[in-house]
Design a protein around this motif. Structure first.
Motif, PDB file in Angstrom:
ATOM      1  N   PRO A 127       1.104  -1.277  -0.161  1.00 53.50           N
ATOM      2  CA  PRO A 127       0.209   0.110   0.065  1.00 53.50           C
ATOM      3  C   PRO A 127       0.854   0.890   0.057  1.00 53.50           C
ATOM      4  CG  PRO A 127      -0.681  -1.672   1.833  1.00 53.50           C
ATOM      5  CD  PRO A 127       0.566  -2.236   1.398  1.00 53.50           C
ATOM      6  N   PRO A 128       0.743   1.812  -0.466  1.00 53.43           N
ATOM      7  CA  PRO A 128       1.173   3.739  -0.815  1.00 53.43           C
ATOM      8  C   PRO A 128       1.446   4.506   0.621  1.00 53.43           C
ATOM      9  CG  PRO A 128      -0.243   4.061  -2.150  1.00 53.43           C
ATOM     10  CD  PRO A 128      -0.773   2.902  -0.958  1.00 53.43           C
ATOM     11  N   GLY A 175      10.375   4.574   2.889  1.00 51.75           N
ATOM     12  CA  GLY A 175      11.036   5.812   2.291  1.00 51.75           C
ATOM     13  C   GLY A 175      11.451   6.210   3.482  1.00 51.75           C
ATOM     14  N   VAL A 176      10.988   7.556   4.421  1.00 50.90           N
ATOM     15  CA  VAL A 176      11.593   8.181   5.598  1.00 50.90           C
ATOM     16  C   VAL A 176      12.485   7.021   6.506  1.00 50.90           C
ATOM     17  CG1 VAL A 176      10.707   9.564   7.803  1.00 50.90           C
ATOM     18  CG2 VAL A 176       9.167   9.341   5.060  1.00 50.90           C
ATOM     19  N   VAL A 229      13.771   5.253   5.433  1.00 52.66           N
ATOM     20  CA  VAL A 229      15.136   5.374   4.843  1.00 52.66           C
ATOM     21  C   VAL A 229      16.420   6.304   4.884  1.00 52.66           C
ATOM     22  CG1 VAL A 229      16.434   4.743   2.625  1.00 52.66           C
ATOM     23  CG2 VAL A 229      14.821   3.015   3.797  1.00 52.66           C
ATOM     24  N   GLY A 230      15.064   7.297   5.033  1.00 54.01           N
ATOM     25  CA  GLY A 230      16.033   8.536   4.894  1.00 54.01           C
ATOM     26  C   GLY A 230      16.381   9.102   6.330  1.00 54.01           C
ATOM     27  N   VAL A 231      15.645   8.798   7.410  1.00 57.24           N
ATOM     28  CA  VAL A 231      16.501   8.639   8.305  1.00 57.24           C
ATOM     29  C   VAL A 231      17.582   7.784   8.756  1.00 57.24           C
ATOM     30  CG1 VAL A 231      15.817   8.408  11.013  1.00 57.24           C
ATOM     31  CG2 VAL A 231      13.598   9.594   9.703  1.00 57.24           C
ATOM     32  N   GLY A 232      17.580   6.713   8.607  1.00 55.29           N
ATOM     33  CA  GLY A 232      18.646   5.458   8.739  1.00 55.29           C
ATOM     34  C   GLY A 232      19.617   6.423   8.092  1.00 55.29           C
ATOM     35  N   THR A 233      19.390   7.492   6.461  1.00 57.80           N
ATOM     36  CA  THR A 233      20.995   7.257   6.205  1.00 57.80           C
ATOM     37  C   THR A 233      21.578   8.555   6.570  1.00 57.80           C
ATOM     38  OG1 THR A 233      19.970   6.874   4.046  1.00 57.80           O
ATOM     39  CG2 THR A 233      21.501   8.311   3.481  1.00 57.80           C
TER      40      THR A 233
END
Length: 145
Positions: A83-84, A91-92, A94-98
């Motif tokens: 689901p979207p 995505g959020v 992954v961004g925080v982890g990055t």
């Protein structure tokens, strides 16, 4: 013996692009840093970033087109349709982890290790250990798969 030629070629292309970018512009091919700088870097430092990102998108489109031309469905679109809201949440995260890790796995693994970065070595060891633990639990942990 069936070797994973696509993976070998892809790895070679990633390594080659990292070397070329470092040799020609003196820049590290960490995708998260390139993406962040595409909007935030000084104006004269944005062009190569956008060209690099555009190249990634064109290459992905070319592979999908090639797969469709060969009668193969685009695997990435058929895997697990989520689901979207889950895609956005992923995505959020992954961004925080990055941001927490001062770079993404590709930046640390490909570029950081090649430059002898101790921080990248620690990061690679941690994310590989987490990946192995997650795989083990998913396969043997009872109901996580």
């Amino acid at each position: 013996m069936n070797l994973p030629w696509a993976a070998i070629a892809g790895g070679g292309l990633i390594g080659t692009s990292a070397v070329v970018l470092l040799a020609t512009l003196g820049r590290v091919a960490g995708i998260s840093g390139i993406t962040a700088g595409a909007l935030a870097a000084p104006r004269g430092d944005r062009g190569w970033r956008w060209a690099f990102l555009l190249g990634l998108m064109v290459a992905a489109a070319a592979v999908l087109s090639w797969q469709a031309g060969a009668g193969q469905p685009p695997r990435a679109l058929l895997r697990d349709a989520l689901p979207p809201w889950q895609l956005i949440a992923a995505g959020v995260l992954v961004g925080v982890g990055t941001r927490l890790g001062n770079g993404c796995t590709s930046g640390h693994g490909v570029c950081g290790l090649a430059r002898g970065s101790r921080r990248s070595l620690v990061a690679v060891l941690v994310f590989m250990a987490c990946a192995m633990l997650t795989t083990f639990l998913a396969r043997h942990g009872g109901g996580l798969s």
